[in-house]
Structures are given as C-alpha cells and as structure tokens.
Design a protein around this motif. Sequence first.
Motif, PDB file in Angstrom:
ATOM      1  N   THR A 248       3.187  18.703   3.022  1.00 18.93           N
ATOM      2  CA  THR A 248       3.650  19.070   4.363  1.00 18.93           C
ATOM      3  C   THR A 248       4.642  18.037   4.894  1.00 18.93           C
ATOM      4  O   THR A 248       5.640  18.404   5.517  1.00 18.93           O
ATOM      5  CB  THR A 248       2.466  19.202   5.343  1.00 18.93           C
ATOM      6  OG1 THR A 248       1.703  17.995   5.316  1.00 18.93           O
ATOM      7  CG2 THR A 248       1.586  20.381   4.989  1.00 18.93           C
ATOM      8  N   ALA A 249       4.386  16.769   4.637  1.00 20.95           N
ATOM      9  CA  ALA A 249       5.322  15.715   5.069  1.00 20.95           C
ATOM     10  C   ALA A 249       6.637  15.854   4.311  1.00 20.95           C
ATOM     11  O   ALA A 249       7.718  15.700   4.886  1.00 20.95           O
ATOM     12  CB  ALA A 249       4.720  14.335   4.844  1.00 20.95           C
ATOM     13  N   ARG A 250       6.551  16.165   3.028  1.00 22.84           N
ATOM     14  CA  ARG A 250       7.761  16.344   2.216  1.00 22.84           C
ATOM     15  C   ARG A 250       8.609  17.495   2.771  1.00 22.84           C
ATOM     16  O   ARG A 250       9.823  17.382   2.900  1.00 22.84           O
ATOM     17  CB  ARG A 250       7.359  16.597   0.766  1.00 22.84           C
ATOM     18  CG  ARG A 250       8.498  16.426  -0.202  1.00 22.84           C
ATOM     19  CD  ARG A 250       8.074  16.529  -1.656  1.00 22.84           C
ATOM     20  NE  ARG A 250       7.046  15.553  -1.957  1.00 22.84           N
ATOM     21  CZ  ARG A 250       5.890  15.848  -2.524  1.00 22.84           C
ATOM     22  NH1 ARG A 250       5.604  17.083  -2.877  1.00 22.84           N
ATOM     23  NH2 ARG A 250       4.996  14.917  -2.772  1.00 22.84           N
TER      24      ARG A 250
ATOM     25  N   ASP B 212       0.857  -1.188   0.000  1.00 19.88           N
ATOM     26  CA  ASP B 212       0.000   0.000   0.000  1.00 19.88           C
ATOM     27  C   ASP B 212       0.893   1.237   0.000  1.00 19.88           C
ATOM     28  O   ASP B 212       1.021   1.927   1.012  1.00 19.88           O
ATOM     29  CB  ASP B 212      -0.931  -0.027   1.218  1.00 19.88           C
ATOM     30  CG  ASP B 212      -1.916   1.131   1.214  1.00 19.88           C
ATOM     31  OD1 ASP B 212      -2.196   1.677   0.128  1.00 19.88           O
ATOM     32  OD2 ASP B 212      -2.391   1.496   2.309  1.00 19.88           O
ATOM     33  N   LEU B 213       1.517   1.495  -1.151  1.00 19.28           N
ATOM     34  CA  LEU B 213       2.427   2.636  -1.266  1.00 19.28           C
ATOM     35  C   LEU B 213       1.633   3.896  -1.546  1.00 19.28           C
ATOM     36  O   LEU B 213       0.646   3.875  -2.288  1.00 19.28           O
ATOM     37  CB  LEU B 213       3.429   2.399  -2.387  1.00 19.28           C
ATOM     38  CG  LEU B 213       4.336   1.193  -2.201  1.00 19.28           C
ATOM     39  CD1 LEU B 213       5.278   1.049  -3.379  1.00 19.28           C
ATOM     40  CD2 LEU B 213       5.106   1.280  -0.898  1.00 19.28           C
ATOM     41  N   LYS B 214       2.089   4.968  -0.940  1.00 19.05           N
ATOM     42  CA  LYS B 214       1.382   6.227  -1.118  1.00 19.05           C
ATOM     43  C   LYS B 214       2.376   7.373  -1.266  1.00 19.05           C
ATOM     44  O   LYS B 214       3.460   7.336  -0.672  1.00 19.05           O
ATOM     45  CB  LYS B 214       0.429   6.473   0.049  1.00 19.05           C
ATOM     46  CG  LYS B 214       1.061   6.295   1.415  1.00 19.05           C
ATOM     47  CD  LYS B 214      -0.016   6.081   2.482  1.00 19.05           C
ATOM     48  CE  LYS B 214       0.548   5.580   3.769  1.00 19.05           C
ATOM     49  NZ  LYS B 214       0.959   4.213   3.821  1.00 19.05           N
ATOM     50  N   PRO B 215       2.000   8.380  -2.033  1.00 21.27           N
ATOM     51  CA  PRO B 215       2.868   9.562  -2.141  1.00 21.27           C
ATOM     52  C   PRO B 215       2.811  10.362  -0.848  1.00 21.27           C
ATOM     53  O   PRO B 215       1.872  10.231  -0.068  1.00 21.27           O
ATOM     54  CB  PRO B 215       2.268  10.336  -3.307  1.00 21.27           C
ATOM     55  CG  PRO B 215       0.852   9.882  -3.392  1.00 21.27           C
ATOM     56  CD  PRO B 215       0.820   8.468  -2.865  1.00 21.27           C
TER      57      PRO B 215
ATOM     58  N   LEU C 237      12.904   8.782  -2.822  1.00 24.01           N
ATOM     59  CA  LEU C 237      11.714   8.463  -2.028  1.00 24.01           C
ATOM     60  C   LEU C 237      10.880   9.715  -1.751  1.00 24.01           C
ATOM     61  O   LEU C 237       9.651   9.663  -1.775  1.00 24.01           O
ATOM     62  CB  LEU C 237      12.120   7.827  -0.698  1.00 24.01           C
ATOM     63  CG  LEU C 237      12.627   6.398  -0.759  1.00 24.01           C
ATOM     64  CD1 LEU C 237      13.332   6.030   0.540  1.00 24.01           C
ATOM     65  CD2 LEU C 237      11.489   5.437  -1.041  1.00 24.01           C
ATOM     66  N   LEU C 238      11.547  10.804  -1.508  1.00 28.62           N
ATOM     67  CA  LEU C 238      10.860  12.053  -1.175  1.00 28.62           C
ATOM     68  C   LEU C 238      10.003  12.546  -2.329  1.00 28.62           C
ATOM     69  O   LEU C 238       8.893  13.032  -2.129  1.00 28.62           O
ATOM     70  CB  LEU C 238      11.886  13.118  -0.786  1.00 28.62           C
ATOM     71  CG  LEU C 238      11.366  14.384  -0.140  1.00 28.62           C
ATOM     72  CD1 LEU C 238      10.813  14.080   1.238  1.00 28.62           C
ATOM     73  CD2 LEU C 238      12.473  15.412  -0.049  1.00 28.62           C
ATOM     74  N   THR C 239      10.523  12.396  -3.538  1.00 25.71           N
ATOM     75  CA  THR C 239       9.799  12.878  -4.716  1.00 25.71           C
ATOM     76  C   THR C 239       8.931  11.782  -5.312  1.00 25.71           C
ATOM     77  O   THR C 239       8.466  11.911  -6.443  1.00 25.71           O
ATOM     78  CB  THR C 239      10.780  13.387  -5.793  1.00 25.71           C
ATOM     79  OG1 THR C 239      11.645  12.310  -6.167  1.00 25.71           O
ATOM     80  CG2 THR C 239      11.581  14.564  -5.296  1.00 25.71           C
ATOM     81  N   ASN C 240       8.735  10.691  -4.560  1.00 26.10           N
ATOM     82  CA  ASN C 240       7.902   9.583  -5.016  1.00 26.10           C
ATOM     83  C   ASN C 240       8.457   8.945  -6.282  1.00 26.10           C
ATOM     84  O   ASN C 240       7.715   8.427  -7.104  1.00 26.10           O
ATOM     85  CB  ASN C 240       6.450  10.037  -5.227  1.00 26.10           C
ATOM     86  CG  ASN C 240       5.890  10.691  -3.988  1.00 26.10           C
ATOM     87  OD1 ASN C 240       6.117  10.230  -2.883  1.00 26.10           O
ATOM     88  ND2 ASN C 240       5.180  11.791  -4.171  1.00 26.10           N
ATOM     89  N   GLY C 241       9.784   9.029  -6.476  1.00 23.62           N
ATOM     90  CA  GLY C 241      10.429   8.428  -7.627  1.00 23.62           C
ATOM     91  C   GLY C 241      10.333   9.237  -8.897  1.00 23.62           C
ATOM     92  O   GLY C 241      10.814   8.826  -9.928  1.00 23.62           O
TER      93      GLY C 241
ATOM     94  N   MET D 128      10.742   5.589   4.235  1.00 25.23           N
ATOM     95  CA  MET D 128      10.259   4.379   3.563  1.00 25.23           C
ATOM     96  C   MET D 128       8.969   3.907   4.209  1.00 25.23           C
ATOM     97  O   MET D 128       8.001   3.582   3.512  1.00 25.23           O
ATOM     98  CB  MET D 128      11.317   3.264   3.637  1.00 25.23           C
ATOM     99  CG  MET D 128      12.497   3.499   2.731  1.00 25.23           C
ATOM    100  SD  MET D 128      13.906   2.367   2.921  1.00 25.23           S
ATOM    101  CE  MET D 128      13.259   0.935   3.659  1.00 25.23           C
ATOM    102  N   LYS D 129       8.971   3.868   5.527  1.00 25.31           N
ATOM    103  CA  LYS D 129       7.790   3.389   6.251  1.00 25.31           C
ATOM    104  C   LYS D 129       6.582   4.283   5.975  1.00 25.31           C
ATOM    105  O   LYS D 129       5.476   3.790   5.742  1.00 25.31           O
ATOM    106  CB  LYS D 129       8.094   3.317   7.747  1.00 25.31           C
ATOM    107  CG  LYS D 129       6.988   2.669   8.541  1.00 25.31           C
ATOM    108  CD  LYS D 129       7.409   2.434   9.971  1.00 25.31           C
ATOM    109  CE  LYS D 129       6.361   1.596  10.669  1.00 25.31           C
ATOM    110  NZ  LYS D 129       6.885   0.917  11.818  1.00 25.31           N
ATOM    111  N   GLU D 130       6.786   5.583   5.999  1.00 25.24           N
ATOM    112  CA  GLU D 130       5.658   6.488   5.750  1.00 25.24           C
ATOM    113  C   GLU D 130       5.125   6.340   4.327  1.00 25.24           C
ATOM    114  O   GLU D 130       3.931   6.469   4.090  1.00 25.24           O
ATOM    115  CB  GLU D 130       6.044   7.941   6.011  1.00 25.24           C
ATOM    116  CG  GLU D 130       4.847   8.859   5.861  1.00 25.24           C
ATOM    117  CD  GLU D 130       5.004  10.214   6.510  1.00 25.24           C
ATOM    118  OE1 GLU D 130       4.231  11.114   6.145  1.00 25.24           O
ATOM    119  OE2 GLU D 130       5.883  10.375   7.369  1.00 25.24           O
TER     120      GLU D 130
END
Length: 183
Positions: free
Chosen positions: A74-76, A67-70, A171-175, A109-111
């Motif tokens: 604010t988290a970024r 269950d991957l999510k961007p 990971l931060l930019t969702n790839g 990664m976990k988030e």
Amino acid sequence: MSTGIIIAIVVVVVLAALAMILRLANRRRRLRERFGPEYERTVAAEDSRMAAERDLRAREQRHDELDLKPLASTARQQYTQDWSSVQEHFVDRPEEAVGEADQLVTRLMKERGYPTEGYEQQLKDLSVEHGRTLEHYRAAHEVNARAGGHRTTTEELRGAMVHYRALFDDLLTNGERPGQQRA
C-alpha cells in the motif's frame, strides 16, 4: 637448523602470505561488486585504496546497524501515485517539481529506515545498497541546488527528474529488480 626445517618455515610463510593476498583480493572484489561505481569514486577521493576500503567497510557496518525495512504494497502504491503527481507538476512548474521530487525521495528514504540528516551522510548510507543509482542522486541533487535561482535550463530540470526517478525506483522496489528475489 636443518635445511628441512628452514624449508618448512619458508613454505609456511609463503603460504600465509598467499592466504593474506587472496583474502585481500576477495575483500576488494566483494566491495567492488557491492558498491559498483561508488567503489572507484571512493578510491579516487581517498588518499589510498586501503583508506577507501576502510571507509566502505565502515559504511557497511553503519548500514548493518540501520533498521531498514521494505515497503508495504500500500505504501508502494501511494509513493507511485505521489511520483505521478510530481511528474504532472513538472509541466507547469519544473523547478518546483524537482524540489518536490527531492522531498519525495527523502520521505521514501526515511520510511525505508534511512537517516535523512545531511546530504553527505545520505550518500554514504545509500551507497551500500544503492551504489549503482547513487550517481543519479548526485546529479539530481546538484541541479536541485541550482534550481531555486533560475540558474537551470528546462532540459537540466528534466534530467534531474529522470535522475531522481532512478533512485526513487530503486528505493521503491527495495533495491530488487523485477524477477529478482532477495536472499
């Protein structure tokens, strides 16, 4: 049997064989494109190319079930600030900063939805979307593993930070790369 029927059977068999060869070639090309350098690394580690490709397809299947999510913006932003803080710590405490970088990458990664139990499984899970930066993670992890006992140079620790940063950014930019849209 007539010669015409035999020729037709041979043509059908040849066409079926060609279709199978093309299908395998397309699958191989797709895996190479998706996994990047991780494709060749897996082929080298396995007994055969077919076994490696089976492993890579199994990774894709597991990845599809995650269950991957961007990240929300604010988290970024928070992760970006946290990374800046880790970098600032590097000046006075390089070994500890590398450990903090590892923890920050793991938390990110976990988030995003990646399981974080076991380094080898992390590598496999990340390889599907982040195969091009995975070698950075391996290099950083290796330095981090040696850092605790003062068995690393400051230059190695600096390199580990650079390597962690590569995966962190991915990971931060969702790839996605700047200007790139996900389908």
